[in-house]
Design a protein around this motif. Structure first.
Motif, PDB file in Angstrom:
ATOM      1  N   PHE A   1      35.340  37.118  52.421  1.00  0.00           N
ATOM      2  CA  PHE A   1      36.485  37.702  51.511  1.00  0.00           C
ATOM      3  C   PHE A   1      36.111  38.061  50.188  1.00  0.00           C
ATOM      4  CE2 PHE A   1      39.155  34.429  53.757  1.00  0.00           C
ATOM      5  CZ  PHE A   1      40.067  35.184  53.943  1.00  0.00           C
ATOM      6  N   VAL A   2      34.797  37.703  49.722  1.00  0.00           N
ATOM      7  CA  VAL A   2      33.990  38.284  48.612  1.00  0.00           C
ATOM      8  C   VAL A   2      32.668  38.464  48.741  1.00  0.00           C
ATOM      9  CG1 VAL A   2      35.747  37.177  47.018  1.00  0.00           C
ATOM     10  CG2 VAL A   2      33.753  36.025  47.586  1.00  0.00           C
ATOM     11  N   LYS A   3      31.945  39.364  47.753  1.00  0.00           N
ATOM     12  CA  LYS A   3      30.660  39.750  48.035  1.00  0.00           C
ATOM     13  C   LYS A   3      29.675  38.707  47.471  1.00  0.00           C
ATOM     14  CE  LYS A   3      31.834  44.638  48.616  1.00  0.00           C
ATOM     15  NZ  LYS A   3      31.569  45.934  48.123  1.00  0.00           N
ATOM     16  N   ASN A   4      29.968  38.371  46.084  1.00  0.00           N
ATOM     17  CA  ASN A   4      29.084  37.549  45.341  1.00  0.00           C
ATOM     18  C   ASN A   4      29.753  36.329  45.050  1.00  0.00           C
ATOM     19  OD1 ASN A   4      27.710  36.838  42.609  1.00  0.00           O
ATOM     20  ND2 ASN A   4      26.511  38.643  43.484  1.00  0.00           N
ATOM     21  N   ALA A   5      29.050  35.180  45.301  1.00  0.00           N
ATOM     22  CA  ALA A   5      29.196  33.791  45.205  1.00  0.00           C
ATOM     23  C   ALA A   5      29.227  33.483  43.692  1.00  0.00           C
ATOM     24  CB  ALA A   5      28.403  32.932  45.959  1.00  0.00           C
ATOM     25  N   LEU A   6      28.391  33.908  42.863  1.00  0.00           N
ATOM     26  CA  LEU A   6      28.123  33.439  41.498  1.00  0.00           C
ATOM     27  C   LEU A   6      29.361  34.182  40.648  1.00  0.00           C
ATOM     28  CD1 LEU A   6      26.730  32.242  39.154  1.00  0.00           C
ATOM     29  CD2 LEU A   6      25.140  34.175  38.910  1.00  0.00           C
ATOM     30  N   PHE A   7      29.346  35.251  40.749  1.00  0.00           N
ATOM     31  CA  PHE A   7      30.578  35.911  40.203  1.00  0.00           C
ATOM     32  C   PHE A   7      31.858  35.306  40.439  1.00  0.00           C
ATOM     33  CE2 PHE A   7      34.195  39.046  40.028  1.00  0.00           C
ATOM     34  CZ  PHE A   7      34.011  39.606  38.823  1.00  0.00           C
ATOM     35  N   MET A   8      32.136  34.931  41.968  1.00  0.00           N
ATOM     36  CA  MET A   8      33.451  34.097  42.283  1.00  0.00           C
ATOM     37  C   MET A   8      33.421  32.657  41.574  1.00  0.00           C
ATOM     38  SD  MET A   8      36.397  34.177  43.360  1.00  0.00           S
ATOM     39  CE  MET A   8      36.246  35.732  44.124  1.00  0.00           C
ATOM     40  N   THR A   9      32.391  32.175  41.430  1.00  0.00           N
ATOM     41  CA  THR A   9      32.133  30.849  40.807  1.00  0.00           C
ATOM     42  C   THR A   9      32.708  30.928  39.177  1.00  0.00           C
ATOM     43  OG1 THR A   9      30.189  30.199  41.978  1.00  0.00           O
ATOM     44  CG2 THR A   9      30.580  28.995  40.255  1.00  0.00           C
ATOM     45  N   LEU A  10      32.188  32.054  38.672  1.00  0.00           N
ATOM     46  CA  LEU A  10      33.006  32.056  37.228  1.00  0.00           C
ATOM     47  C   LEU A  10      34.342  32.187  37.015  1.00  0.00           C
ATOM     48  CD1 LEU A  10      30.006  34.456  35.724  1.00  0.00           C
ATOM     49  CD2 LEU A  10      30.085  32.176  35.664  1.00  0.00           C
ATOM     50  N   ILE A  11      35.022  33.077  38.108  1.00  0.00           N
ATOM     51  CA  ILE A  11      36.314  33.200  38.105  1.00  0.00           C
ATOM     52  C   ILE A  11      37.041  31.803  38.365  1.00  0.00           C
ATOM     53  CG2 ILE A  11      38.168  34.153  39.727  1.00  0.00           C
ATOM     54  CD1 ILE A  11      36.943  36.415  38.192  1.00  0.00           C
ATOM     55  N   ILE A  12      36.525  30.965  39.355  1.00  0.00           N
ATOM     56  CA  ILE A  12      37.372  29.831  39.613  1.00  0.00           C
ATOM     57  C   ILE A  12      37.030  28.740  38.514  1.00  0.00           C
ATOM     58  CG2 ILE A  12      37.325  27.857  41.151  1.00  0.00           C
ATOM     59  CD1 ILE A  12      36.673  30.009  43.660  1.00  0.00           C
ATOM     60  N   SER A  13      36.044  29.029  37.727  1.00  0.00           N
ATOM     61  CA  SER A  13      35.422  27.899  36.901  1.00  0.00           C
ATOM     62  C   SER A  13      36.251  27.885  35.580  1.00  0.00           C
ATOM     63  CB  SER A  13      34.037  27.501  36.527  1.00  0.00           C
ATOM     64  OG  SER A  13      33.468  27.488  37.684  1.00  0.00           O
ATOM     65  N   THR A  14      36.782  29.405  35.131  1.00  0.00           N
ATOM     66  CA  THR A  14      37.240  29.347  33.810  1.00  0.00           C
ATOM     67  C   THR A  14      38.774  28.961  33.715  1.00  0.00           C
ATOM     68  OG1 THR A  14      37.841  31.303  32.192  1.00  0.00           O
ATOM     69  CG2 THR A  14      38.340  31.682  34.665  1.00  0.00           C
ATOM     70  N   ILE A  15      38.876  28.690  32.381  1.00  0.00           N
ATOM     71  CA  ILE A  15      40.216  27.907  32.011  1.00  0.00           C
ATOM     72  C   ILE A  15      40.938  28.657  30.859  1.00  0.00           C
ATOM     73  CG2 ILE A  15      41.074  25.544  31.359  1.00  0.00           C
ATOM     74  CD1 ILE A  15      38.946  24.278  32.484  1.00  0.00           C
ATOM     75  N   SER A  16      42.165  29.003  31.129  1.00  0.00           N
ATOM     76  CA  SER A  16      42.716  29.625  30.043  1.00  0.00           C
ATOM     77  C   SER A  16      43.284  28.610  28.625  1.00  0.00           C
ATOM     78  CB  SER A  16      44.096  30.168  30.353  1.00  0.00           C
ATOM     79  OG  SER A  16      44.876  30.928  29.216  1.00  0.00           O
ATOM     80  N   LEU A  17      42.443  28.723  27.561  1.00  0.00           N
ATOM     81  CA  LEU A  17      42.918  28.097  26.420  1.00  0.00           C
ATOM     82  C   LEU A  17      44.293  28.510  25.804  1.00  0.00           C
ATOM     83  CD1 LEU A  17      39.458  28.137  24.010  1.00  0.00           C
ATOM     84  CD2 LEU A  17      40.930  26.051  25.067  1.00  0.00           C
ATOM     85  N   GLY A  18      44.502  29.727  26.061  1.00  0.00           N
ATOM     86  CA  GLY A  18      46.040  30.363  25.630  1.00  0.00           C
ATOM     87  C   GLY A  18      47.031  29.368  26.371  1.00  0.00           C
ATOM     88  N   VAL A  19      46.762  29.105  27.458  1.00  0.00           N
ATOM     89  CA  VAL A  19      48.013  28.028  28.118  1.00  0.00           C
ATOM     90  C   VAL A  19      47.626  26.452  27.809  1.00  0.00           C
ATOM     91  CG1 VAL A  19      48.699  27.451  30.387  1.00  0.00           C
ATOM     92  CG2 VAL A  19      48.051  29.828  29.947  1.00  0.00           C
ATOM     93  N   VAL A  20      46.608  26.127  27.735  1.00  0.00           N
ATOM     94  CA  VAL A  20      46.286  24.600  27.417  1.00  0.00           C
ATOM     95  C   VAL A  20      46.526  24.178  26.145  1.00  0.00           C
ATOM     96  CG1 VAL A  20      44.306  23.186  27.442  1.00  0.00           C
ATOM     97  CG2 VAL A  20      44.198  24.551  29.214  1.00  0.00           C
ATOM     98  N   VAL A  21      46.388  25.252  25.006  1.00  0.00           N
ATOM     99  CA  VAL A  21      46.467  24.550  23.669  1.00  0.00           C
ATOM    100  C   VAL A  21      48.016  24.597  23.339  1.00  0.00           C
ATOM    101  CG1 VAL A  21      46.372  25.178  21.173  1.00  0.00           C
ATOM    102  CG2 VAL A  21      44.301  25.577  22.913  1.00  0.00           C
ATOM    103  N   PRO A  22      48.878  25.444  23.659  1.00  0.00           N
ATOM    104  CA  PRO A  22      50.110  25.408  23.476  1.00  0.00           C
ATOM    105  C   PRO A  22      50.863  24.408  24.245  1.00  0.00           C
ATOM    106  CG  PRO A  22      49.673  27.485  23.704  1.00  0.00           C
ATOM    107  CD  PRO A  22      48.483  26.821  24.283  1.00  0.00           C
TER     108      PRO A  22
END
Length: 613
Positions: free
Chosen positions: A123-144
């Motif tokens: 499905f994807v080419k680079n595991a490290l890049f996809m790791t960053l995609i999955i790991s990130t969290i949106s402060l803009g949604v969490v804080v409100p």
């Protein structure tokens, strides 16, 4: 014709950005974050919908400035005091930083395992890049969401916030490292040290000049030197990051982090928020939707399969590590926390753009990532509200610390309502509290002296409001400024009888109390306005401040407010504005309401507005 077309497209985008929050409000769709709604509106007017907007120089430039300013404000939102907050007051066994760190490590490990699975299945080419995609969290949604649930200051709220903060910081830095390793200028990762070195240097320069008197004067009127400094900082670090081969969003994020570390005053933060969320950032999010082509996604079976799999990966990677919190919280709280931390938006959009440019992702894969981010940002707050137990949404007490026990501070601690305030009094052992025959009624913590080390040892700075009231102006100033700068305590009140110390404290946004000045002011008011003093001093007719925190009543007119009882609205403070209330006055979140009336009705109104009960 091109110039006319570009302005027309810009006008449509700005009109869409203007109407979106109004439609959300009128349709009562408060569960959808505004930025997500802006992307959806962009879909309707863009390639996937009526194709009314065509990207051009105007929109590309403003959209780029929008993502830069969004990353900057993401850095500003980070409250670094949470890293030093330690154990929380209502659950003293919870070390939020330790729990949050273990939680994020679990997220990252699971994300990497799932990314390897995506690579293995093609499905994807680079595991490290996809790791960053999955790991990130949106402060803009969490804080409100945390603010709306009124749990920001609780142990669970601080733990969730800290996980999001760590994820935001780590994934942003690792994304910059990834670009330097795999980008066109690969091998220049060490150049990032120059960027961070420049950031450290600019921090110390900003710290030195922050409270210079001539800059305080120039921050007003038509000069607005503080705003000029912020924009210069953003452009300088963005330009430097691009020159060094890093992404411009890293420079913008670093600029925001520096501003946050310098503890900006709330007026400046409000101006920055107004400019960013009122102009540039909505353009960026609308344009994200405009560029998104859903029809191409639906025509590719592989991409259609990737979307639910990636969404499932987001939920699995955030919910399973939440089990680490089961030692201190119930299952519903753990599950709700995992759902909220699944939200991901801004950084995924930025990373998807970077991945497409680096040819790690195809345009369809990039669009799929953005669509998944939008879906997660809609679902996560809804699932959080569904699972989060209501008993956590309790009445939080405001912690007030008094340094110095005397005839002024001791009676005040007795008069503060124990239902709303938790008071602590700190006094040196060798000093005697004279003429206070009732001193045995007060719980006074005796300390060796008023040195910073002793105060820190006794956790004096772990409060919401700090009152520094010793007999020495220098001691008061040193403690108050340290509390404001190092611990970021929002409300610090210090005694100062000297005009020089009073000016120094006010320059640090510290409230000043002077016994001499207050006595003269009170006597003058008793002569000129005796009725006013009667209102302030008589409990039956007292004035009370209530903070509007309940989103249920945001936007309602006072004449339509279902609960008033024996209460009169005297004044509404909104930001810097002072509003005389009338029937057509519309209540807004964060309004500070000054009311008078019977204490029972005032307390009931306080529960309605501040705690949603």
């Amino acid at each position: 014709m091109e110039a006319h077309a570009s302005v027309s497209s810009l006008a449509i985008v700005l009109l869409a950005a203007f109407l979106t929050p109004i439609l959300l409000h009128r349709l009562k769709l408060n569960m959808i974050p505004v930025v997500v709604a802006e992307i959806i509106v962009g879909l309707i007017i863009g390639e996937s919908g009526f194709n009314l907007v065509h990207s051009d120089m105007w929109l590309e430039t403003l959209s780029l400035l929008g993502i830069i300013f969004l990353m900057f404000l993401s850095g500003v939102e980070i409250d670094f005091s949470v890293f030093a907050s330690g154990k929380q007051k209502e659950n003293k066994n919870v070390n939020t930083f330790k729990v949050a760190s273990i939680y994020f490590i679990g997220i990252f490990i699971l994300a990497y395992g799932l990314s390897l699975l995506f690579v293995w299945t093609g499905f994807v080419k680079n595991a490290l890049f996809m790791t960053l995609i999955i790991s990130t969290i949106s402060l803009g949604v969490v804080v409100p969401t945390l603010k709306e649930a009124q749990i920001m200051k609780t142990s669970i709220g601080q733990t969730i916030l800290l996980v999001a903060v760590i994820a935001d910081l780590v994934t942003m830095v690792l994304l910059a490292v990834f670009v330097s390793m795999y980008g066109e200028d690969q091998g220049n990762m060490w150049l990032l040290l120059i960027l961070f070195g420049a950031g450290v240097l600019l921090y110390f320069v900003g710290k030195y000049f922050r409270h210079q008197s001539f800059l305080e004067t120039m921050a007003k009127g038509t000069i607005q030197i503080d705003m000029r400094a912020v924009f210069a900082l953003i452009i300088l670090l963005v330009g430097l990051s691009e020159t060094l081969g890093a992404e411009n969003i890293l420079g913008a994020f670093l600029a925001g982090v520096l501003v946050s570390l310098l503890s900006p005053n709330q007026d400046m933060v409000h101006k920055l928020d107004s400019f960013g969320y009122g102009f540039l950032i909505p353009i960026f999010f609308v344009m994200v939707g405009v560029r998104l082509n859903l029809w191409e996604l639906f025509s590719d079976a592989k991409i259609l399969l990737l979307i639910p799999l990636l969404l499932a990966a987001l939920f699995v990677s955030k919910i399973l590590p939440a089990i680490v919190m089961r030692k201190w919280f119930d299952w519903n709280t753990v599950l709700a926390s995992g759902f909220l931390l699944t939200s991901t938006l801004s950084l995924v959009i930025a990373a998807a753009t970077i991945g497409e440019r680096m040819e790690i992702l195809s345009s369809q894969e990039s669009d799929a990532l953005i669509l998944v981010a939008v879906i997660s940002s809609i679902l996560s707050p809804i699932m959080f509200r569904k699972f989060f137990p209501n008993h956590h949404i309790s009445v939080p007490k405001i912690k007030v610390g008094f340094i110095g026990a005397n005839q002024t501070t001791l009676p005040v601690t007795r008069q503060l309502s124990p239902d709303h305030y938790e008071t602590f009094i700190y006094h040196v052992k060798q000093e005697k509290i004279e003429n206070l025959h009732s001193s045995s009624l007060f719980h006074i913590v005796e300390i060796e002296d008023y040195s910073i080390d002793i105060l820190e040892k006794n956790h004096v700075f772990n409060v919401d409001v700090l009152v520094v009231f010793t007999s020495d102006d220098q001691t008061n100033a040193d403690i108050a400024i340290y509390a404001k700068e190092q611990y970021g305590i929002d409300r610090v009140i210090a005694r100062a009888e000297s005009p020089d110390f009073e000016k120094k404290l006010r320059n640090h946004n510290i409230d000043v109390f002077s016994v001499i000045f207050s006595t003269k002011t009170l006597l003058k008011a008793m002569i000129e306005s005796p009725s006013l003093i009667n209102i302030l001093t008589t409990e039956e007719n007292a004035l009370y401040q209530i903070n509007m925190k309940n989103p249920r009543y945001a936007g309602i007119l006072l004449r339509n407010f279902p609960f008033l009882g024996d209460v009169i609205f005297v004044r509404i403070f909104r930001g810097k504005d002072s509003i005389v209330p009338h029937g057509d006055t519309e209540l807004q979140l964060d309004d500070r309401l000054i009311v008078t009336g019977s204490k029972e009705y005032v307390e009931e109104l306080r529960r309605v507005f501040e705690y949603g009960n």
